[in-house]
Design a protein around this motif. Structure first.
Motif, PDB file in Angstrom:
ATOM      1  N   LEU A 115      36.480  49.457  40.792  1.00  0.00           N
ATOM      2  CA  LEU A 115      35.617  48.887  39.755  1.00  0.00           C
ATOM      3  C   LEU A 115      36.433  48.066  38.754  1.00  0.00           C
ATOM      4  O   LEU A 115      35.991  47.002  38.302  1.00  0.00           O
ATOM      5  N   ILE A 116      37.609  48.558  38.406  1.00  0.00           N
ATOM      6  CA  ILE A 116      38.471  47.807  37.489  1.00  0.00           C
ATOM      7  C   ILE A 116      38.870  46.480  38.113  1.00  0.00           C
ATOM      8  O   ILE A 116      38.765  45.419  37.489  1.00  0.00           O
ATOM      9  N   ALA A 117      39.326  46.525  39.364  1.00  0.00           N
ATOM     10  CA  ALA A 117      39.733  45.301  40.062  1.00  0.00           C
ATOM     11  C   ALA A 117      38.579  44.319  40.188  1.00  0.00           C
ATOM     12  O   ALA A 117      38.744  43.109  39.964  1.00  0.00           O
ATOM     13  N   ASP A 118      37.390  44.827  40.518  1.00  0.00           N
ATOM     14  CA  ASP A 118      36.218  43.960  40.689  1.00  0.00           C
ATOM     15  C   ASP A 118      35.841  43.235  39.404  1.00  0.00           C
ATOM     16  O   ASP A 118      35.262  42.142  39.456  1.00  0.00           O
ATOM     17  N   ASN A 119      36.131  43.854  38.260  1.00  0.00           N
ATOM     18  CA  ASN A 119      35.722  43.259  36.983  1.00  0.00           C
ATOM     19  C   ASN A 119      36.860  42.570  36.234  1.00  0.00           C
ATOM     20  O   ASN A 119      36.655  42.069  35.128  1.00  0.00           O
ATOM     21  N   VAL A 120      38.037  42.539  36.838  1.00  0.00           N
ATOM     22  CA  VAL A 120      39.163  41.806  36.256  1.00  0.00           C
ATOM     23  C   VAL A 120      39.529  40.603  37.122  1.00  0.00           C
ATOM     24  O   VAL A 120      39.788  39.521  36.615  1.00  0.00           O
ATOM     25  N   TYR A 121      39.495  40.803  38.430  1.00  0.00           N
ATOM     26  CA  TYR A 121      39.883  39.756  39.363  1.00  0.00           C
ATOM     27  C   TYR A 121      38.655  39.228  40.093  1.00  0.00           C
ATOM     28  O   TYR A 121      37.839  40.010  40.587  1.00  0.00           O
ATOM     29  N   LYS A 122      38.545  37.926  40.164  1.00  0.00           N
ATOM     30  CA  LYS A 122      37.395  37.318  40.824  1.00  0.00           C
ATOM     31  C   LYS A 122      37.302  37.749  42.280  1.00  0.00           C
ATOM     32  O   LYS A 122      36.213  37.905  42.825  1.00  0.00           O
ATOM     33  N   GLU A 123      38.448  37.969  42.903  1.00  0.00           N
ATOM     34  CA  GLU A 123      38.485  38.383  44.307  1.00  0.00           C
ATOM     35  C   GLU A 123      38.478  39.908  44.464  1.00  0.00           C
ATOM     36  O   GLU A 123      38.568  40.423  45.589  1.00  0.00           O
ATOM     37  N   GLY A 124      38.421  40.626  43.363  1.00  0.00           N
ATOM     38  CA  GLY A 124      38.371  42.084  43.417  1.00  0.00           C
ATOM     39  C   GLY A 124      39.577  42.685  44.109  1.00  0.00           C
ATOM     40  O   GLY A 124      40.709  42.230  43.924  1.00  0.00           O
ATOM     41  N   MET A 125      39.338  43.702  44.936  1.00  0.00           N
ATOM     42  CA  MET A 125      40.421  44.367  45.643  1.00  0.00           C
ATOM     43  C   MET A 125      41.085  43.455  46.666  1.00  0.00           C
ATOM     44  O   MET A 125      42.181  43.752  47.150  1.00  0.00           O
ATOM     45  N   ASP A 126      40.442  42.350  47.019  1.00  0.00           N
ATOM     46  CA  ASP A 126      41.023  41.385  47.959  1.00  0.00           C
ATOM     47  C   ASP A 126      41.947  40.396  47.262  1.00  0.00           C
ATOM     48  O   ASP A 126      42.548  39.538  47.918  1.00  0.00           O
ATOM     49  N   SER A 127      42.061  40.508  45.950  1.00  0.00           N
ATOM     50  CA  SER A 127      42.924  39.600  45.200  1.00  0.00           C
ATOM     51  C   SER A 127      44.374  39.748  45.643  1.00  0.00           C
ATOM     52  O   SER A 127      44.859  40.856  45.902  1.00  0.00           O
ATOM     53  N   SER A 128      45.074  38.638  45.706  1.00  0.00           N
ATOM     54  CA  SER A 128      46.497  38.670  46.067  1.00  0.00           C
ATOM     55  C   SER A 128      47.338  39.224  44.924  1.00  0.00           C
ATOM     56  O   SER A 128      48.548  39.416  45.086  1.00  0.00           O
ATOM     57  N   PHE A 129      46.694  39.511  43.785  1.00  0.00           N
ATOM     58  CA  PHE A 129      47.418  40.044  42.632  1.00  0.00           C
ATOM     59  C   PHE A 129      47.151  41.538  42.422  1.00  0.00           C
ATOM     60  O   PHE A 129      47.590  42.120  41.436  1.00  0.00           O
ATOM     61  N   VAL A 130      46.409  42.149  43.342  1.00  0.00           N
ATOM     62  CA  VAL A 130      46.177  43.591  43.322  1.00  0.00           C
ATOM     63  C   VAL A 130      46.975  44.208  44.469  1.00  0.00           C
ATOM     64  O   VAL A 130      46.815  43.825  45.626  1.00  0.00           O
ATOM     65  N   HIS A 131      47.856  45.147  44.138  1.00  0.00           N
ATOM     66  CA  HIS A 131      48.778  45.707  45.123  1.00  0.00           C
ATOM     67  C   HIS A 131      48.618  47.226  45.189  1.00  0.00           C
ATOM     68  O   HIS A 131      48.638  47.906  44.167  1.00  0.00           O
ATOM     69  N   ILE A 132      48.445  47.742  46.401  1.00  0.00           N
ATOM     70  CA  ILE A 132      48.233  49.179  46.604  1.00  0.00           C
ATOM     71  C   ILE A 132      49.408  49.780  47.360  1.00  0.00           C
ATOM     72  O   ILE A 132      49.825  49.264  48.397  1.00  0.00           O
ATOM     73  N   PHE A 133      49.936  50.858  46.818  1.00  0.00           N
ATOM     74  CA  PHE A 133      51.006  51.601  47.470  1.00  0.00           C
ATOM     75  C   PHE A 133      50.488  52.991  47.814  1.00  0.00           C
ATOM     76  O   PHE A 133      49.953  53.682  46.950  1.00  0.00           O
ATOM     77  N   THR A 134      50.639  53.392  49.060  1.00  0.00           N
ATOM     78  CA  THR A 134      50.256  54.726  49.503  1.00  0.00           C
ATOM     79  C   THR A 134      51.503  55.470  49.941  1.00  0.00           C
ATOM     80  O   THR A 134      52.262  54.972  50.773  1.00  0.00           O
ATOM     81  N   SER A 135      51.704  56.639  49.387  1.00  0.00           N
ATOM     82  CA  SER A 135      52.945  57.386  49.603  1.00  0.00           C
ATOM     83  C   SER A 135      53.293  57.560  51.072  1.00  0.00           C
ATOM     84  O   SER A 135      54.404  57.253  51.513  1.00  0.00           O
ATOM     85  N   GLU A 136      52.344  58.065  51.859  1.00  0.00           N
ATOM     86  CA  GLU A 136      52.640  58.379  53.251  1.00  0.00           C
ATOM     87  C   GLU A 136      52.838  57.136  54.105  1.00  0.00           C
ATOM     88  O   GLU A 136      53.479  57.193  55.157  1.00  0.00           O
TER      89      GLU A 136
END
Length: 331
Positions: A115-136
């Motif tokens: 929800l934060i990404a969707d309302n900050v970045y026009k591309e939402g979670m698909d934005s090239s400026f949103v980065h996800i790290f998963t431990s495993e």
């Protein structure tokens, strides 16, 4: 409208290219310059860039999403809205925004990040400026800890250099190797710049199940005392939560300097969900699939979920996490 604008831009750009061959030599450079500028305009119109057109908080949208789509999390909703709105409205923040979201699985931590990404970045979670790290996935081997530290620093530095308004989401913090997250501590601190790079406009979000026991016990205590869950306040949980996370040896935040140096702006508790919240999740999922919401089906799905304590069946063990798969059985 967008297609019309694009057509006009392309038309002007192509017209400019044709004109180059008709101008005298001394005028050709000017026309080529105009063509190059139009080319950049077209490119920026089509491709995401680190500009306000692509990155700007929709505060109203965030509030509406939190109110209508996040169930049973009155504390988290209030904190997230104030924290993100205050940070994004500040043109000169002193440090990055650091949020640590805690609670059992299925309570909405990942969903809030979306929800934060969707309302900050026009591309939402698909934005090239949103980065996800998963431990495993990104940090699986304890023997490679020093390598991971170096890589993580370089990843963050490179992405913030590319766009100051970058967002970093660290999922499964409770599975992260202790000590790894401390490698980015300087980037979260009150520094104007580090090696010429300012990190003060970035957002860091940590997601963890750690501290879930403390949150659940508090919610259960309120329920046993006959008090409404909406009476639970942040002050009832924040100190308890930060201590539980700091002292959890299995957590990536164990004895971390991020907590010790008070660099986490908010520890956000996500309460365990009750039957009524699971019911809401089921109804929302039906709507998302394009179905007419059926209360009887939603009731069946909600009742099929496992609750605890076993005798009272107050809270859903997995929150809303299994609702999507369970609906496949009933629809």
């Amino acid at each position: 409208m967008k297609a019309t604008h694009l057509y006009l831009l392309l038309h002007v750009f192509l017209s400019t290219s044709v004109l180059v061959s008709t101008f005298e030599p001394f005028s050709t450079a000017l026309v080529l310059g105009i063509g190059a500028t139009l080319g950049r305009t077209i490119y920026n119109y089509l491709h995401e860039s680190c500009e306000p057109k692509w990155i700007a908080l929709n505060a109203t949208g965030l509030k509406v999403d939190l109110d209508r789509k996040l169930y049973g999390q009155h504390i988290a909703s209030r904190i997230i809205l104030k924290a993100v709105s205050g940070f994004m409205s500040n043109d000169n923040p002193k440090k990055p925004l650091v949020l640590s979201l805690h609670g059992w699985t299925g309570t909405g931590k990942n969903f809030v990040s979306q929800l934060i990404a969707d309302n900050v970045y026009k591309e939402g979670m698909d934005s090239s400026f949103v980065h996800i790290f998963t431990s495993e996935l990104h940090f699986p081997h304890a023997s490679q800890l020093e390598t991971y530290k170096s890589q993580l620093q370089q990843w963050i530095k490179g992405n913030v250099t590319n766009c100051a308004h970058s967002m970093f989401i660290f999922d499964e913090m409770d599975k992260m190797h202790p000590g790894l997250i401390d490698s980015i501590k300087p980037y979260l601190d009150y520094y104007d710049k580090l090696d010429g790079v300012s990190y003060r406009k970035a957002i860091f979000i940590f997601l963890s199940n750690a501290g879930g026991e403390s949150i659940t016990q508090t919610a259960l205590d309120f329920w046993k005392a006959g008090r409404d869950r909406e009476e639970i306040e942040l002050k009832d949980l924040e100190t308890l939560l930060s201590l539980a996370v700091f002292n959890n040896k299995k957590s990536g935040l164990w004895h971390t300097s991020l907590i010790d140096k008070n660099l986490v702006d908010f520890f956000v508790p996500f309460l365990p969900l009750e039957y009524r919240h699971v019911l809401q999740c089921a109804m929302a999922e039906m709507i998302a699939r394009g179905h007419q919401p059926d209360p009887s089906v939603a009731d069946q799905v909600a009742r099929d979920v496992v609750y605890f304590p076993k005798t009272e069946r107050v809270f859903a063990v997995k929150g809303c996490k299994t609702i999507e798969s369970k609906l496949d059985y009933y629809i």
